[in-house]
Design a protein around this motif. Structure first.
Motif, short mmCIF file in Angstrom:
data_model
loop_
_atom_site.label_atom_id
_atom_site.label_comp_id
_atom_site.label_asym_id
_atom_site.label_seq_id
_atom_site.Cartn_x
_atom_site.Cartn_y
_atom_site.Cartn_z
N PHE A 77 0.45 4.26 7.61
CA PHE A 77 1.04 4.44 7.19
C PHE A 77 0.46 4.27 5.78
O PHE A 77 0.69 2.50 5.18
N ASN A 78 0.11 4.98 5.00
CA ASN A 78 -0.41 4.61 3.29
C ASN A 78 0.59 5.47 2.33
O ASN A 78 0.62 6.63 2.04
N ALA A 79 1.71 4.68 1.40
CA ALA A 79 2.18 5.41 0.95
C ALA A 79 1.67 6.32 -0.38
O ALA A 79 2.19 7.14 -1.55
N LYS A 80 0.94 5.48 -0.67
CA LYS A 80 -0.03 6.50 -2.15
C LYS A 80 -0.65 7.84 -1.82
O LYS A 80 -1.01 8.38 -2.95
N PHE A 81 -0.45 8.02 -0.87
CA PHE A 81 -0.62 9.50 -0.04
C PHE A 81 0.45 10.50 0.02
O PHE A 81 1.10 9.77 1.20
N PHE A 82 0.88 11.05 -0.73
CA PHE A 82 2.22 11.83 -0.23
C PHE A 82 2.08 13.27 -1.53
O PHE A 82 1.00 13.98 -1.80
N SER A 132 8.89 -1.92 5.81
CA SER A 132 7.66 -1.18 4.61
C SER A 132 6.55 -1.82 6.15
O SER A 132 4.78 -0.70 6.60
N LEU A 133 7.03 -2.50 6.41
CA LEU A 133 5.32 -3.43 7.43
C LEU A 133 5.33 -2.48 8.79
O LEU A 133 4.34 -2.24 8.94
N SER A 158 17.34 -7.73 0.44
CA SER A 158 16.88 -9.21 1.04
C SER A 158 15.50 -9.41 1.25
O SER A 158 15.14 -9.84 1.71
N ASN A 159 15.04 -8.98 0.17
CA ASN A 159 13.65 -9.55 -0.75
C ASN A 159 12.94 -8.94 0.49
O ASN A 159 11.42 -9.72 0.88
N ILE A 160 13.33 -7.88 1.31
CA ILE A 160 12.51 -7.40 2.25
C ILE A 160 12.44 -6.03 1.81
O ILE A 160 12.84 -5.18 1.65
N ASP A 161 11.00 -6.00 2.11
CA ASP A 161 10.32 -4.17 1.63
C ASP A 161 10.58 -3.34 2.58
O ASP A 161 10.14 -3.60 3.86
N LYS A 162 11.64 -1.99 2.36
CA LYS A 162 12.17 -0.94 2.74
C LYS A 162 11.55 -0.02 2.77
O LYS A 162 11.23 0.78 1.92
#
Length: 127
Positions: A79-84, A71-72, A110-114
């Motif tokens: 990128f902003n996931a709030k806009f779709f 995600s980073l 594994s504790n990583i946002d993807k």
């Protein structure tokens, strides 16, 4: 006593009609463009610009039709996931958010946002 009127954009002396404001179409267009740049963007423009950016980023990172990206990486691109534009829910209950034809699903591995990236498929259409 006559006062000479000048163009609002380039300050050249105006010749012609008494209510003339600009010397030509170029000056009128340039003045309006400069004025629009100094105003705060309208809400619609902000949303539209973010959707376009989100689509461009999703397309860039999803060339094969399905991909997984941290995600980073996407967020650093803007990128902003709030806009779709819409969403689709699969049989497992996962909700994919779409920006036009490109979709994403947030996952934690594994504790990583993807993000799992997909492209809209015909079977996703509601029948």
């Amino acid at each position: 006593m006559t006062t000479t009127k000048t163009c609002k954009y380039c300050s050249k002396e105006l010749i012609g009609r008494s209510d003339k404001i600009y010397c030509d179409a170029h000056c009128k267009s340039s003045y309006q463009y400069q004025k629009s740049k100094s105003e705060t963007p309208r809400f619609y423009n902000k949303v539209d610009n973010q959707l376009k950016l989100n689509r461009k980023i999703l397309k860039q990172y999803n060339k094969a039709g399905k991909a997984t990206v941290r995600s980073l990486v996407l967020e650093n691109e803007g990128f902003n996931a709030k806009f779709f534009t819409h969403y689709w829910k699969n049989n497992k209950g996962d909700i994919y958010f779409f920006v036009y034809e490109y979709g994403f699903l947030r996952r934690k591995e594994s504790n990583i946002d993807k993000f799992v990236l997909v492209k809209w498929q015909d079977y996703m259409s509601i029948k």
